[in-house]
Scaffold this motif. Structure first.
Motif, PDB file in Angstrom:
ATOM      1  N   SER A 508      10.406 -35.437  14.963  1.00  0.00           N
ATOM      2  CA  SER A 508      10.011 -36.106  13.661  1.00  0.00           C
ATOM      3  C   SER A 508      10.025 -37.699  13.823  1.00  0.00           C
ATOM      4  N   GLU A 519      -1.208 -34.336  16.710  1.00  0.00           N
ATOM      5  CA  GLU A 519      -1.427 -33.036  16.011  1.00  0.00           C
ATOM      6  C   GLU A 519      -0.579 -31.702  16.927  1.00  0.00           C
ATOM      7  N   SER A 522       2.876 -31.858  15.995  1.00  0.00           N
ATOM      8  CA  SER A 522       3.041 -31.189  14.721  1.00  0.00           C
ATOM      9  C   SER A 522       2.910 -29.686  14.776  1.00  0.00           C
ATOM     10  N   GLY A 523       1.953 -29.172  15.518  1.00  0.00           N
ATOM     11  CA  GLY A 523       1.880 -27.829  15.837  1.00  0.00           C
ATOM     12  C   GLY A 523       3.142 -27.154  16.345  1.00  0.00           C
ATOM     13  N   SER A 526       5.843 -26.853  13.680  1.00  0.00           N
ATOM     14  CA  SER A 526       5.495 -25.824  12.597  1.00  0.00           C
ATOM     15  C   SER A 526       5.938 -24.500  13.311  1.00  0.00           C
ATOM     16  N   GLU A 529       9.629 -24.106  12.733  1.00  0.00           N
ATOM     17  CA  GLU A 529       9.856 -23.860  11.110  1.00  0.00           C
ATOM     18  C   GLU A 529       9.683 -22.370  11.069  1.00  0.00           C
ATOM     19  N   GLU A 530       8.836 -21.643  11.658  1.00  0.00           N
ATOM     20  CA  GLU A 530       8.551 -20.354  11.516  1.00  0.00           C
ATOM     21  C   GLU A 530       9.562 -19.381  11.917  1.00  0.00           C
TER      22      GLU A 530
END
Length: 531
Positions: A508, A519, A522-523, A526, A529-530
């Motif tokens: 971050s 990008e 960021s992918g 994510s 987070e999953e």
């Protein structure tokens, strides 16, 4: 004469003259043959000197000198007659090792004289017929051209001068020869299976086969796959009357057969106690005359060898009482076993080394095994460590057989872990051998080591003798402490969660030079987070 060095050292250094010119399986023939010739020649000179002077010579040069002198007198004929009677062979003065050695030292060596000496011994008595046939003094392997070939042989003869064979005790000389055979087996590797059984299994075989027969005078030992004769000769070590043992052995390979004959002489076995034959053990039964059953049968046959398994063998007395079945063509293991067992006395013991397949394979082998078990013939099965033998790395077993005993129980011993690793092979030391004999003699069940199986046990296992069915050597897994395991899992999960949070924070905080990189990161975030 050169100062006598350590016998083993001198004999083995003779190999250095040949090593590199040919492989160990070939040069063993030269070295062992020349050692044997020296032994016969030196013994002959010592005997001649003894007959002349009634004492042993201090050195061989002295004996040679006296022999040369007496051969020029009228007493020569009487001396030769006495030597032929006691030694079974004669040698002219110029054919002795001492004479040939002097030629070698003075660059006068010629192979014709040595070959003539070989011929003289071989033609003196049937006992020595063809004994030096494999020692090819004219082989190109000795070097290119006459000069190099002669030099090679002359060098070996000069090296062997340091070996004092006439003052060495029989056992010392015989054991030195055994040492050489063992060293050649180690160098030869896979080709060694035909002539040598490693020390550990050999001692187990012989101690078991000799058990209870140590005091018997005139003991008869039989090995129909004798190789160099080492197994039979090992039985001497456990006899109280070793000088009276009679040896009956057969060997298929002519060169190995000759090696066994030499080995017998170098162990001091009298000619009348040697009954050795060059022949195919399975093809035609031997012996078939006066002595056909023996007190001790020891065998280390070629494993899973091919044989004819011809229908006619079903009428052969060796194989005819086993459910009408013969050992299969592709695996002669049971043919060898039944041959040896046929020649065992009612009061004797047989011990044979075979691959584990004989314990559990079905079809004809299963029928033969079942018949043996129903007759109470199989007394013990001992599982040996793997990689013990020079010709195979597979694990092998010793099967012990007896005739007409009370009971049909079988002792199983798992000795697969009783070894130390040395260079190419696993080796059983004295402590391992003693342990196997202790378990064998106690003949009782010991957890993870032995199992004394009743006939009912074996019948319940469909006559399968695979050792793990009877001796459980598996280690129980430790009980799992679920409470402790739960705490460890929770702690690991907390560490993963904390690590993920730190990585997420680091990602971050990153800044980017391009939209494409931002990008991509960021992918990746994510994905975290999953999870």
């Amino acid at each position: 004469m050169a100062e006598s060095k350590d016998l083993l050292q001198v004999l083995w250094s003779g190999a250095d003259e040949l090593r590199g010119k040919m492989d160990a399986n070939e040069y063993k023939t030269y070295l062992l043959g020349l050692v044997f010739f020296k032994y016969l020649s030196d013994s002959y000179l010592a005997k001649a000197y003894d007959l002349i002077n009634d004492k042993t010579p201090d050195n061989l040069e002295e004996a040679q000198k006296e022999y040369e002198e007496i051969m020029l007198t009228s007493d020569a004929e009487d001396l030769l007659e006495e030597l032929k009677h006691s030694m079974h062979y004669t040698l002219k003065p110029e054919m002795t090792y001492v004479s040939i050695l002097n030629d070698a030292k003075n660059n006068r060596f010629n192979r014709e004289k040595l070959q003539a000496a070989f011929n003289s011994i071989q033609e003196s008595d049937e006992l020595f017929n063809g004994l030096f046939a494999d020692v090819d003094l004219y082989s190109n392997r000795l070097g290119t051209g006459d000069q190099k070939q002669s030099t090679t042989i002359a060098n070996v003869i000069k090296v062997l001068e340091g070996a004092d064979l006439i003052h060495a005790e029989g056992d010392v000389l015989g054991n030195a020869y055994e040492y050489l055979i063992g060293q050649f087996a180690s160098e030869t590797g896979k080709k060694a299976g035909e002539f040598y059984t490693p020390h550990g299994p050999a001692q187990i075989l012989c101690r078991i086969a000799m058990s209870g027969q140590e005091n018997k005078k005139g003991l008869q030992v039989y090995d129909p796959c004798m190789g160099s004769g080492s197994l039979m000769l090992s039985c001497r070590n456990y006899s109280k009357e070793p000088d009276y043992i009679k040896y009956y052995g057969q060997e298929l390979m002519p060169s190995t057969y000759n090696l066994a004959r030499m080995n017998m002489f170098l162990h001091g076995v009298l000619p009348e106690n040697q009954h050795l034959r060059n022949g195919d053990t399975l093809d035609a039964d031997w012996p078939t005359d006066e002595e056909t059953e023996f007190d001790v049968v020891t065998m280390n046959p070629p494993y899973s060898a091919k044989w004819s398994a011809a229908e006619g063998f079903k009428q052969d007395e060796r194989f005819m009482d086993y459910g009408g079945k013969l050992a299969p063509k592709s695996k002669a293991d049971y043919a060898f076993l039944l041959h040896g067992f046929y020649h065992l006395k009612q009061s004797g013991t047989m011990a044979i080394v075979l691959p584990h397949g004989v314990l559990f394979r079905g079809a004809a082998e299963g029928t033969i095994r079942e018949t043996l078990l129903k007759n109470g013939s199989i007394y013990a099965v001992i599982g040996l460590p793997s990689n013990m033998f020079y010709n195979t790395s597979i694990p092998t077993c010793i099967i012990v057989l007896k005739k007409h005993r009370e009971g049909r129980d079988v002792l199983f011993i798992d000795a697969s872990n009783l070894f130390v690793k040395e260079k190419k092979q696993n080796v059983m030391n004295l402590e391992h051998i003693d342990k196997v004999l202790e378990l064998y003699n106690d003949r009782k069940t010991v957890e993870k080591q032995t199992y004394l199986a009743s006939f009912e046990d074996i019948e319940a296992n469909d006559f399968n003798l695979n050792i793990p069915r009877y001796v459980d050597t598996s280690e129980e897994e430790e009980e799992i402490d679920l409470k402790s395991l739960t705490t460890e899992i929770k702690q690991t999960n907390d560490e993963i969660k904390s690590g993920k949070a730190k990585l997420f924070q680091m990602l971050s905080d990153l800044t980017f030079d391009s939209t494409e990189t931002k990008e991509a990161v960021s992918g990746l975030m994510s994905l975290f987070e999953e999870v």
